[in-house]
Design a protein around this motif. Structure first.
Motif, PDB file in Angstrom:
ATOM      1  N   SER A   1       0.823  -1.214   0.000  1.00 15.68           N
ATOM      2  CA  SER A   1       0.000   0.000   0.000  1.00 15.68           C
ATOM      3  C   SER A   1       0.853   1.258   0.000  1.00 15.68           C
ATOM      4  CB  SER A   1      -0.922   0.015   1.225  1.00 15.68           C
ATOM      5  OG  SER A   1      -1.770  -1.108   1.247  1.00 15.68           O
ATOM      6  N   VAL A   2       2.102   1.129   0.435  1.00 10.74           N
ATOM      7  CA  VAL A   2       2.982   2.292   0.492  1.00 10.74           C
ATOM      8  C   VAL A   2       3.210   2.866  -0.901  1.00 10.74           C
ATOM      9  CG1 VAL A   2       5.269   3.109   1.163  1.00 10.74           C
ATOM     10  CG2 VAL A   2       4.100   1.409   2.546  1.00 10.74           C
ATOM     11  N   VAL A   3       3.297   1.980  -1.899  1.00 11.50           N
ATOM     12  CA  VAL A   3       3.550   2.452  -3.263  1.00 11.50           C
ATOM     13  C   VAL A   3       2.425   3.365  -3.746  1.00 11.50           C
ATOM     14  CG1 VAL A   3       3.923   1.749  -5.651  1.00 11.50           C
ATOM     15  CG2 VAL A   3       4.978   0.450  -3.797  1.00 11.50           C
ATOM     16  N   PRO A   4       1.132   2.949  -3.657  1.00 17.56           N
ATOM     17  CA  PRO A   4       0.063   3.877  -4.036  1.00 17.56           C
ATOM     18  C   PRO A   4       0.035   5.152  -3.195  1.00 17.56           C
ATOM     19  CG  PRO A   4      -0.780   1.647  -3.927  1.00 17.56           C
ATOM     20  CD  PRO A   4       0.613   1.610  -3.362  1.00 17.56           C
ATOM     21  N   LEU A   5       0.298   5.021  -1.882  1.00 14.35           N
ATOM     22  CA  LEU A   5       0.251   6.206  -1.028  1.00 14.35           C
ATOM     23  C   LEU A   5       1.342   7.208  -1.406  1.00 14.35           C
ATOM     24  CD1 LEU A   5      -0.502   4.609   2.464  1.00 14.35           C
ATOM     25  CD2 LEU A   5      -2.074   5.865   0.984  1.00 14.35           C
ATOM     26  N   ILE A   6       2.541   6.710  -1.663  1.00  8.70           N
ATOM     27  CA  ILE A   6       3.618   7.605  -2.085  1.00  8.70           C
ATOM     28  C   ILE A   6       3.317   8.178  -3.465  1.00  8.70           C
ATOM     29  CG2 ILE A   6       6.056   7.717  -2.723  1.00  8.70           C
ATOM     30  CD1 ILE A   6       6.637   5.728  -0.509  1.00  8.70           C
ATOM     31  N   SER A   7       2.796   7.333  -4.359  1.00  7.84           N
ATOM     32  CA  SER A   7       2.426   7.809  -5.690  1.00  7.84           C
ATOM     33  C   SER A   7       1.340   8.879  -5.609  1.00  7.84           C
ATOM     34  CB  SER A   7       1.933   6.644  -6.554  1.00  7.84           C
ATOM     35  OG  SER A   7       2.925   5.664  -6.697  1.00  7.84           O
ATOM     36  N   GLY A   8       0.491   8.778  -4.573  1.00 11.93           N
ATOM     37  CA  GLY A   8      -0.582   9.751  -4.399  1.00 11.93           C
ATOM     38  C   GLY A   8      -0.085  11.155  -4.164  1.00 11.93           C
ATOM     39  N   VAL A   9       1.169  11.307  -3.740  1.00 11.98           N
ATOM     40  CA  VAL A   9       1.747  12.648  -3.581  1.00 11.98           C
ATOM     41  C   VAL A   9       1.868  13.332  -4.935  1.00 11.98           C
ATOM     42  CG1 VAL A   9       3.790  13.930  -2.829  1.00 11.98           C
ATOM     43  CG2 VAL A   9       2.966  12.001  -1.478  1.00 11.98           C
ATOM     44  N   ALA A  10       2.051  12.538  -5.994  1.00 17.48           N
ATOM     45  CA  ALA A  10       2.097  13.101  -7.340  1.00 17.48           C
ATOM     46  C   ALA A  10       0.688  13.236  -7.907  1.00 17.48           C
ATOM     47  CB  ALA A  10       2.953  12.232  -8.256  1.00 17.48           C
TER      48      ALA A  10
ATOM     49  N   MET B   1      -3.901  11.522   0.498  1.00 17.44           N
ATOM     50  CA  MET B   1      -2.522  11.974   0.327  1.00 17.44           C
ATOM     51  C   MET B   1      -2.537  13.236  -0.529  1.00 17.44           C
ATOM     52  SD  MET B   1      -0.766   9.801   2.037  1.00 17.44           S
ATOM     53  CE  MET B   1       0.905  10.119   1.488  1.00 17.44           C
ATOM     54  N   SER B   2      -1.832  14.248  -0.096  1.00 16.60           N
ATOM     55  CA  SER B   2      -1.873  15.543  -0.796  1.00 16.60           C
ATOM     56  C   SER B   2      -1.136  15.449  -2.121  1.00 16.60           C
ATOM     57  CB  SER B   2      -1.256  16.638   0.083  1.00 16.60           C
ATOM     58  OG  SER B   2      -2.060  16.846   1.223  1.00 16.60           O
ATOM     59  N   CYS B   3      -1.890  15.515  -3.214  1.00 16.98           N
ATOM     60  CA  CYS B   3      -1.323  15.350  -4.553  1.00 16.98           C
ATOM     61  C   CYS B   3      -0.835  16.692  -5.089  1.00 16.98           C
ATOM     62  CB  CYS B   3      -2.373  14.761  -5.499  1.00 16.98           C
ATOM     63  SG  CYS B   3      -3.789  15.849  -5.750  1.00 16.98           S
ATOM     64  N   SER B   4      -0.215  16.640  -6.254  1.00 17.76           N
ATOM     65  CA  SER B   4       0.334  17.857  -6.853  1.00 17.76           C
ATOM     66  C   SER B   4      -0.756  18.851  -7.231  1.00 17.76           C
ATOM     67  CB  SER B   4       1.159  17.500  -8.100  1.00 17.76           C
ATOM     68  OG  SER B   4       0.371  16.783  -9.038  1.00 17.76           O
ATOM     69  N   ALA B   5      -1.997  18.378  -7.438  1.00 13.82           N
ATOM     70  CA  ALA B   5      -3.098  19.284  -7.756  1.00 13.82           C
ATOM     71  C   ALA B   5      -3.471  20.150  -6.557  1.00 13.82           C
ATOM     72  CB  ALA B   5      -4.314  18.486  -8.223  1.00 13.82           C
ATOM     73  N   ARG B   6      -3.193  19.646  -5.339  1.00 11.20           N
ATOM     74  CA  ARG B   6      -3.464  20.457  -4.150  1.00 11.20           C
ATOM     75  C   ARG B   6      -2.377  21.503  -3.938  1.00 11.20           C
ATOM     76  NH1 ARG B   6      -5.214  15.206  -1.826  1.00 11.20           N
ATOM     77  NH2 ARG B   6      -7.347  15.374  -1.018  1.00 11.20           N
ATOM     78  N   LEU B   7      -1.205  21.278  -4.502  1.00  9.11           N
ATOM     79  CA  LEU B   7      -0.074  22.165  -4.263  1.00  9.11           C
ATOM     80  C   LEU B   7      -0.369  23.623  -4.616  1.00  9.11           C
ATOM     81  CD1 LEU B   7       2.816  22.259  -3.234  1.00  9.11           C
ATOM     82  CD2 LEU B   7       3.613  21.682  -5.525  1.00  9.11           C
ATOM     83  N   PRO B   8      -1.004  23.922  -5.772  1.00  7.83           N
ATOM     84  CA  PRO B   8      -1.333  25.322  -6.065  1.00  7.83           C
ATOM     85  C   PRO B   8      -2.232  25.958  -5.009  1.00  7.83           C
ATOM     86  CG  PRO B   8      -1.533  23.991  -8.049  1.00  7.83           C
ATOM     87  CD  PRO B   8      -1.333  23.042  -6.915  1.00  7.83           C
ATOM     88  N   VAL B   9      -3.216  25.196  -4.522  1.00  4.90           N
ATOM     89  CA  VAL B   9      -4.124  25.724  -3.497  1.00  4.90           C
ATOM     90  C   VAL B   9      -3.351  25.980  -2.204  1.00  4.90           C
ATOM     91  CG1 VAL B   9      -6.274  25.334  -2.239  1.00  4.90           C
ATOM     92  CG2 VAL B   9      -5.986  24.389  -4.544  1.00  4.90           C
TER      93      VAL B   9
END
Length: 707
Positions: free
Chosen positions: A389-398, A426-434
């Motif tokens: 599950s770590v792989v999807p969770l880490i990938s979720g950051v992107a 997991m905070s993805c890159s789309a949340r980064l602008p906000v």
């Protein structure tokens, strides 16, 4: 006029064998991301020039260890290699094996060779093999396998010209003999299947019998014929897989005894183990990982600020110049007040997105990301998740979309569903602008202890908040879904190596380009729709805006600029966008939000990053000062709360929004992928419901406590 199909080359190999490095070196930036037909598994394809002047298509297949699929990614590889009569069948298969660990890679290589496809074995990482004191007799290895074998270093491009020459060569189309000895029970059904279906060779026919549910390219008629043959001969799939693996490894060991010239020197592996003792330490391993995260988020703010300010100011200048120099009219207003501010609202975050993906790529290239998966496995299991599950969770950051698809590697149904449900937290890159625009508004740009940027610490805190929420939610979900089934994490840790900077560069360009292009299309469309909704309204309210403002302020002395500002504010409030925002204002007012923020909440459901573009468009329309070249941040800082007379974006409102976007789903694309992965609307609706409720209640709590 007829067109000839370009030759198709597919790359097959174990994970961490250097397959992606070879793909990047062959294709450069001439690559694209798509989906395999009928499924949502990513397919990387590109083009490369061969010595005879032809241009070949190169397809990078998912990494696998064996031809027998246990996940959807592995099933795709089996289908591509077994469907010999498909128009998409490869002309050549390049099997990449790790030269420093040849025994592991030859299991898959011998299986692919036995299928009778035109193959080439490329022994990668020969520099590591040399450091380990290993060398090979390539000629003898090629003779024994029956296909060309050559050494390469995909990271440095060594041996790639020889590889390209082999790709246009006609030799090596089939092995001298098959490695696999057919079980006696399979001889009769294999012979019948070959005669009835026209299958090319024995091992291919054997795989048709072994994989009844994997080969979706078979028509119902052909699939039914396979089933009839299987039942007639009493053939049970999977019965001989263990024996086959043992026999293959026995053959591989004999082969290695013949072709390995120098014995292995373990000193280089000792250095890797020494690093692992530190990076995987039960205390220091987590401290180092936390420190790396801190460095990433500090860098996102510290390194990107100058370039971001330049982009922000540039788009403000462009918008102002268009408004001042183009003829007055609808098109000019659309450009200066809608499209340009909307696009600027996403382009401004390119530096931060690039920095984020640069760090992720370097961690993957160095081999450290695999250590993170192993390190976090102990924590994951305490919350009802699999180590995988770590792989999807880490990938979720992107991005949550490929992260949800990455759960296919999890065999346990309960743990896969749980991972799918919590990954979007997991905070993805789309949340980064906000995050960055709101943090810049409510968190002072100060340093802590003379080193740490306070805004960077706030950003990291939001990422950790999302991760913590994911773990707690996983614990709750695993408690609600009562299925007693356990699974185990089995993975190989790759050797440490210096990142190949060209691969890092390709990743930054590819991911940033995809982010800007995909988000940009949505931003542009929504900016145009928003501008229309904000510029027009029902009835004659817009036409009589000035008259209404004068009536409301009959006893007030307004300057010309003050009157114009109030007219524009009146128009926006009575536009279609204003009506939509006003309709949900009672629901969001307890969170500290007004109807303008409400519009942004609605539009950002298409994609979270649209929030910034929306408020940029809304507040640009609300500004009528022709000399105003204010940036997005300045417009938001100047926005006034009419009820208090103070700033609209107070710390209470800002942190409430930050918490809301940390937990809220706000992504239609993710819901669509969850629907496809779970084959129904039950789990997507549960996911949307619990994340929205969590976001609303958390934002309400934060606002009420801070205000």
């Amino acid at each position: 006029m007829t067109s000839t199909r370009r030759s198709r080359i597919v790359l097959v190999g174990n994970p961490n064998s250097g397959k992606s490095s070879l793909f990047n070196f062959l294709t450069g930036l001439n690559q694209k991301i798509g989906n395999f037909p009928g499924v949502t598994v990513d397919k990387r394809a590109g083009s490369t020039s061969l010595p005879d002047g032809t241009v070949a298509e190169v397809v990078d297949l998912p990494g696998i260890y064996s031809i027998y699929p246990r996940s959807l990614d592995e099933r795709i590889v089996a289908e591509v290699l077994l469907d010999h009569h498909s128009p998409a069948a490869p002309d050549k298969v390049v099997i990449i094996v790790d030269g420093s660990n040849l025994k592991r890679g030859l299991l898959l290589a011998t299986q692919v060779i036995d299928l009778g496809v035109p193959a080439i074995v490329a022994m990668n990482m020969m520099d590591l093999a040399s450091k380990a004191g290993i060398s090979y007799d390539f000629k003898k290895l090629s003779e024994r396998l029956g296909v060309p074998v050559l050494g390469i270093n995909a990271r440095k491009g060594i041996g790639l010209e020889d590889l390209k020459k082999q790709l246009i060569s006609k030799n090596g189309a089939a092995p001298i003999k098959q490695v696999f000895a057919m079980p006696q029970e399979a001889v009769a059904p294999v012979a019948e299947l070959r005669g009835q279906l026209g299958v090319d060779n024995d091992y291919e026919a054997y795989q048709f019998l072994e994989q009844p549910n994997s080969l979706t390219f078979l028509s119902n008629e052909r699939s039914g014929a396979v089933e009839v043959i299987r039942k007639r001969h009493g053939f049970f799939p999977g019965k001989f897989q263990g024996a086959e693996t043992i026999n293959r490894y026995s053959y591989i060991q004999q082969l290695l005894d013949e072709v390995v010239i120098k014995p292995s020197n373990e000193s280089w592996r000792d250095r890797s183990r020494m690093l692992d003792r530190i990076l995987l330490h039960k205390v220091w391993g987590y401290v180092i990982f936390f420190g790396i995260l801190l460095l990433i988020f500090q860098s996102i703010f510290a390194w990107a600020t100058v370039l971001q300010d330049f982009i922000d100011a540039t788009f403000a200048e462009i918008s102002s110049w268009l408004g001042n120099n183009l003829p007055a009219g609808t098109l000019t207003d659309l450009l200066s007040e809608g499209i340009i501010p909307g696009i600027g609202g996403i382009v401004i975050f390119v530096p931060q997105i690039a920095i984020l993906f640069a760090f992720i790529s370097m961690l993957e290239e160095s081999g450290y990301m695999a250590r993170v998966v192993f390190l976090m496995d102990k924590i994951m299991r305490k919350f009802g998740l699999n180590g995988k599950s770590v792989v999807p969770l880490i990938s979720g950051v992107a991005c949550a979309i490929p992260a949800v698809m990455a759960t296919r590697t999890i065999d346990n149904w309960k743990e896969r569903i749980t991972t799918i449900l919590v990954t979007p937290l997991m905070s993805c890159s789309a949340r980064l602008p906000v995050f960055t625009i709101l943090i810049a508004l409510v968190v002072p740009e100060k340093t802590v202890l003379g080193v740490f940027n306070l805004q960077g610490l706030a950003l990291m805190g939001l990422y950790l908040l999302g991760f913590g929420a994911a773990l707690i939610s996983a614990l709750v979900v695993s408690w609600l879904i009562r299925v007693k089934e356990r699974s185990y994490l089995i993975m190989e840790l790759p050797m440490y190596r210096v990142p190949k900077w060209s691969n890092v560069g390709y990743t930054i360009v590819e991911k940033t380009r995809t982010f800007v292009w995909e988000a940009g299309k949505v931003i542009l469309a929504i900016s145009i729709v928003l501008w229309v909704l904000a510029s027009y309204g029902p009835g004659d309210e817009m036409a009589r805006a000035e008259e209404a403002v004068l009536d409301q302020n009959a006893n007030a002395r307004l300057t010309e600029q003050g009157l114009a500002d109030r007219v524009e504010a009146y128009k926006l409030e009575h536009s279609y966008a204003g009506i939509i925002g006003k309709s949900i204002e009672p629901l969001i007012k307890p969170l500290g939000y007004d109807w303008k923020i409400g519009i942004a909440l609605i539009t950002s459901f298409a994609a979270r990053e649209v929030f910034v573009g929306t408020i940029a468009t809304i507040y640009s329309i609300g500004s009528v000062d022709e000399d105003d070249s204010g940036t997005i941040k300045e417009r938001l800082r100047e926005e006034v709360n009419p009820e208090t007379g103070g700033p609209r974006f107070t710390p209470a409102v800002g942190f409430s929004l930050l918490v809301f976007y940390t937990f809220a789903m706000q992504c239609m694309s993710t819901l669509a992928v969850v629907y496809r992965e779970t084959k129904g609307w039950k789990w997507p609706m549960i996911q949307l419901g619990y994340m929205t409720t969590l976001a609303y209640l958390s934002a309400l709590f934060v606002y009420q406590i801070m205000s």
